[in-house]
Design an enzyme around this catalytic site. Sequence first.
Site, PDB file in Angstrom:
ATOM      1  N   HIS A 110      -2.498 -10.788   2.200  1.00 43.43           N
ATOM      2  CA  HIS A 110      -3.468 -11.107   3.245  1.00 43.43           C
ATOM      3  C   HIS A 110      -4.654 -11.881   2.687  1.00 43.43           C
ATOM      4  CE1 HIS A 110      -1.969  -7.039   4.981  1.00 43.43           C
ATOM      5  NE2 HIS A 110      -1.185  -8.019   5.388  1.00 43.43           N
TER       6      HIS A 110
ATOM      7  N   LYS B 175     -13.136  -9.659  -2.812  1.00 51.00           N
ATOM      8  CA  LYS B 175     -12.890  -8.218  -2.736  1.00 51.00           C
ATOM      9  C   LYS B 175     -13.042  -7.582  -4.112  1.00 51.00           C
ATOM     10  CE  LYS B 175      -9.511  -8.623   1.002  1.00 51.00           C
ATOM     11  NZ  LYS B 175      -8.088  -8.472   1.370  1.00 51.00           N
TER      12      LYS B 175
ATOM     13  N   TYR C 135     -11.659  -0.734  -1.030  1.00 55.57           N
ATOM     14  CA  TYR C 135     -12.151  -2.050  -1.443  1.00 55.57           C
ATOM     15  C   TYR C 135     -13.391  -2.471  -0.672  1.00 55.57           C
ATOM     16  CZ  TYR C 135      -9.175  -3.781   2.433  1.00 55.57           C
ATOM     17  OH  TYR C 135      -8.561  -3.986   3.638  1.00 55.57           O
TER      18      TYR C 135
ATOM     19  N   LYS D 172       4.527  -6.970  11.136  1.00 56.02           N
ATOM     20  CA  LYS D 172       3.614  -8.121  11.005  1.00 56.02           C
ATOM     21  C   LYS D 172       3.728  -8.734   9.605  1.00 56.02           C
ATOM     22  CE  LYS D 172      -1.309  -9.201  11.405  1.00 56.02           C
ATOM     23  NZ  LYS D 172      -2.634  -8.645  11.694  1.00 56.02           N
ATOM     24  N   ASP D 173       3.673  -7.902   8.559  1.00 48.79           N
ATOM     25  CA  ASP D 173       3.752  -8.417   7.191  1.00 48.79           C
ATOM     26  C   ASP D 173       5.140  -8.970   6.878  1.00 48.79           C
ATOM     27  OD1 ASP D 173       1.108  -7.793   6.793  1.00 48.79           O
ATOM     28  OD2 ASP D 173       1.480  -6.155   5.387  1.00 48.79           O
TER      29      ASP D 173
END
Length: 183
Positions: free
Chosen positions: A62, A72, A132, A169-170
């Site tokens: 992502h 991040k 994160y 989705k992934d």
Amino acid sequence: MEFIETDLKGCFILEPRVFKDERGYFMESYNELTFQNGVGQKVNFVQDNQSHSTKGVLRGLHYQCGENTQAKLVRVLEGEVLDIAVDIRPDSETYGQYISIVLTAENQKQLFIPRGFAHGFLVLSESATFFYKCDNFYNAVSEGGIIFNDPTINIDWNFSIEELIISDKDGELPMLANAKRIW
């Protein structure tokens, strides 16, 4: 805290000083001045995220696009993950290359992923809690992604593909060549 720059410019492994005794341990997990000196840039984190997943869960790859790109700082609070950062900066000498690191609650390592990278992780332990910090807010319209098994990136997940648990989705993300441009 020790800052180790990886082969991907701007991406750092952070190894904190952990003080252990019979009571347990103490460590400083984040200090703004130490962090900025270590990575050589000012980063203003504005959002913290946390997820809990079971063994075999793969989340990613992502990223956020345009003015919503995110840096991040990632770490594992419980368990063990294989963490992946892929350089998708169009003008980078390492475009399409990745780094991987095993992050665990035991080793307390962190990974700083600057803007311009796709990110994902795979849970290796029975479960893991992943934490994160982001330097920009999530924006659904600016979301981008790359399929985990893109042959041009060729990530070695070191895990049986049949045992992966991937969201619908992934599992439908495009290859790097067809993915949204980061900027």
